[in-house]
Design a protein around this motif. Structure first.
Motif, PDB file in Angstrom:
ATOM      1  N   PRO A  28       0.806  -1.227   0.000  1.00 56.27           N
ATOM      2  CA  PRO A  28       0.000   0.000   0.000  1.00 56.27           C
ATOM      3  C   PRO A  28       0.842   1.282   0.000  1.00 56.27           C
ATOM      4  O   PRO A  28       0.431   2.300  -0.564  1.00 56.27           O
ATOM      5  CB  PRO A  28      -0.854  -0.101   1.254  1.00 56.27           C
ATOM      6  N   ARG A  32       0.645   4.107  -2.963  1.00 54.51           N
ATOM      7  CA  ARG A  32       0.370   5.512  -2.657  1.00 54.51           C
ATOM      8  C   ARG A  32       1.339   6.456  -3.365  1.00 54.51           C
ATOM      9  O   ARG A  32       0.951   7.530  -3.824  1.00 54.51           O
ATOM     10  CB  ARG A  32       0.465   5.707  -1.135  1.00 54.51           C
ATOM     11  N   TRP A  39       3.124  -2.034  -7.496  1.00 52.07           N
ATOM     12  CA  TRP A  39       2.805  -2.449  -6.133  1.00 52.07           C
ATOM     13  C   TRP A  39       2.111  -3.808  -6.114  1.00 52.07           C
ATOM     14  O   TRP A  39       2.134  -4.509  -5.099  1.00 52.07           O
ATOM     15  CB  TRP A  39       1.932  -1.414  -5.443  1.00 52.07           C
TER      16      TRP A  39
END
Length: 70
Positions: A28, A32, A39
């Motif tokens: 996460p 971001r 990711w």
């Protein structure tokens, strides 16, 4: 009844948990701060390590005298 032993040693099991937690936290954070979908790789790695931990749990919970063919 005696419990079976898993295929991971205690040290490997602790390292697997550490790897899982690091990959699960990194996914996460990476999502971001990056624009691409890289990711997802961290998420897949975390899921693979979790699968190994779950399989080891299953092997540890199986009685020691149970055969693998059962």
């Amino acid at each position: 009844m005696q419990q079976g032993s898993g295929f991971l040693s205690n040290r490997q099991r602790k390292l697997a948990w550490l790897g899982f937690l690091l990959a699960a936290i990194q996914a996460p954070v990476s999502a971001r701060f990056t624009e691409d979908s890289s990711w997802l790789f961290s998420l897949v790695v975390a899921l693979m390590v979790a699968t190994v931990i779950i399989a080891d749990d299953g092997a540890r919970r199986r009685p020691a005298d149970a055969r693998s063919s059962d």
